[in-house]
Design an enzyme around this catalytic site. Sequence first.
Site, PDB file in Angstrom:
ATOM      1  N   SER A 163       1.261   0.823  -1.062  1.00 28.44           N
ATOM      2  CA  SER A 163       0.954   2.249  -1.138  1.00 28.44           C
ATOM      3  C   SER A 163       2.173   3.125  -1.402  1.00 28.44           C
ATOM      4  CB  SER A 163       0.280   2.693   0.175  1.00 28.44           C
ATOM      5  OG  SER A 163       1.132   2.389   1.259  1.00 28.44           O
TER       6      SER A 163
ATOM      7  N   THR B 179       1.364   6.921   2.790  1.00 33.04           N
ATOM      8  CA  THR B 179       2.621   7.507   2.301  1.00 33.04           C
ATOM      9  C   THR B 179       3.753   7.276   3.289  1.00 33.04           C
ATOM     10  OG1 THR B 179       1.269   9.281   1.440  1.00 33.04           O
ATOM     11  CG2 THR B 179       3.616   9.749   1.659  1.00 33.04           C
TER      12      THR B 179
ATOM     13  N   THR C 150       5.173   8.093  -2.495  1.00 40.41           N
ATOM     14  CA  THR C 150       3.938   7.304  -2.445  1.00 40.41           C
ATOM     15  C   THR C 150       3.505   6.871  -3.847  1.00 40.41           C
ATOM     16  OG1 THR C 150       1.646   7.351  -1.659  1.00 40.41           O
ATOM     17  CG2 THR C 150       2.423   9.332  -2.723  1.00 40.41           C
TER      18      THR C 150
ATOM     19  N   ARG D   7      -4.316  11.752 -11.484  1.00 40.83           N
ATOM     20  CA  ARG D   7      -4.423  12.351 -10.142  1.00 40.83           C
ATOM     21  C   ARG D   7      -3.036  12.427  -9.468  1.00 40.83           C
ATOM     22  NH1 ARG D   7      -3.196  10.967  -4.527  1.00 40.83           N
ATOM     23  NH2 ARG D   7      -4.739  11.964  -3.206  1.00 40.83           N
TER      24      ARG D   7
ATOM     25  N   THR E 179       0.635  12.500   5.907  1.00 43.38           N
ATOM     26  CA  THR E 179       0.112  11.293   5.295  1.00 43.38           C
ATOM     27  C   THR E 179      -1.409  11.375   5.357  1.00 43.38           C
ATOM     28  OG1 THR E 179       0.135   8.867   5.311  1.00 43.38           O
ATOM     29  CG2 THR E 179       0.189   9.970   7.462  1.00 43.38           C
ATOM     30  N   GLY E 180      -2.065  10.576   4.556  1.00 37.82           N
ATOM     31  CA  GLY E 180      -3.524  10.600   4.576  1.00 37.82           C
ATOM     32  C   GLY E 180      -4.077  10.974   3.225  1.00 37.82           C
TER      33      GLY E 180
HETATM   34  N1  GLY Z   1      -1.020  11.206   0.845  1.00 35.18           N
HETATM   35  C1  GLY Z   1      -0.902  10.462  -0.323  1.00 35.18           C
HETATM   36  C2  GLY Z   1      -1.857  10.808  -1.361  1.00 35.18           C
HETATM   37  O1  GLY Z   1      -2.929  11.294  -1.080  1.00 35.18           O
HETATM   38  O2  GLY Z   1      -1.560  10.568  -2.514  1.00 35.18           O
END
Ligand code: GLY
Length: 328
Positions: free
Chosen positions: A83, A185, A203, A213, A236-237
């Site tokens: 990730s 992340t 990330t 995206r 994060t998330g």
């Molecule tokens: N928090 C990382 C993302 O949504 O890309």
Amino acid sequence: MPDRRTFIRKTALAAGSSLLAASVGQKAAAVVPQHEGHLILSTWSFGMKANAKAMEMLQAGSRLLDAVEEGVKVVEADPSMTSVGLSGFPDRDGNVTLDACIMDEEGKAGSVTFLQYIEHPVSVARLVMEKTPHVMLSGKGALRFALDNGFRMKKGLSPQARQAWEEWKKKTGYVPRPSADNHDTIGLIARSAQGKLAGACTTSGVAFKMYGRVGDSPIIGAGLYVDPLVGAATATGVGEYVMRICGAHTIVELMRQGVPPQQACVEALKRIVQRHQSLEGVQVGFLALHRSGSYGAYALRPGFQYALSLGNNHALHDAPAMFAEEKK
Ligand code: GLY
């Protein structure tokens, strides 16, 4: 009669002042105190090795910004990561695209989004901050800037990531679905013993996202914010939920108004809860650090871990969660 989701939302909102305060008091007693020495806070268990590197550098007298950058680079370079960095899972078309940002001790910022083929996007973000009149470069422009500055192209899509992508395509029929388990992340915020602040966030984004995206991580004020006069925060998330409330900036502004770091994280999460009818499968975690050395962490759901380093004391903690009462 309220349905289950409405009930959970209302419970979480009400909990913001009473029930949560109790749980914060109980579970987070260990994370509220103030620390005078070097302090590093980062997301997830892989934050431990980032913190270790950053702390080693700080203790050897390095500049805080260098320590922050080199700390997250350890995670970017880890081939087992799915990730962060080039070993991260690709978008739904098989492209590994990276997002990163960094903020220095004066609150200056640099960022790259949708960057391909570069092992250390955080270092490119730093160069954007230091060598250009801009804050953010994206896609091919970010890649060209990196190559012009001596970075080398490297292939992404590891065999492990390719296999996961092939399996995902068979299972889902090409439908991207950000969920609680595909977006870890590394966000790292730090305070030196001299009271300086800096942070970085990097990330590969949500796994199997749509082409193009970009998430919260490279967005100054969403995935990361540092105000030298106030404090720092990182997220994060699932980035879409963090971006809608400018998560990290919101937390820093709350701290500016005197809200303690942990409660500032709770207040930001409450804004997310207020805005969404459903948060099923969504995880968001925040870390906050006040310039005085007080700090806090909070997440929507159980499971968010963060690494805390206070001098030579490194430990992994479970963040308290807003939906701790939710069984499913
Ligand atoms: N928090 C990382 C993302 O949504 O890309």
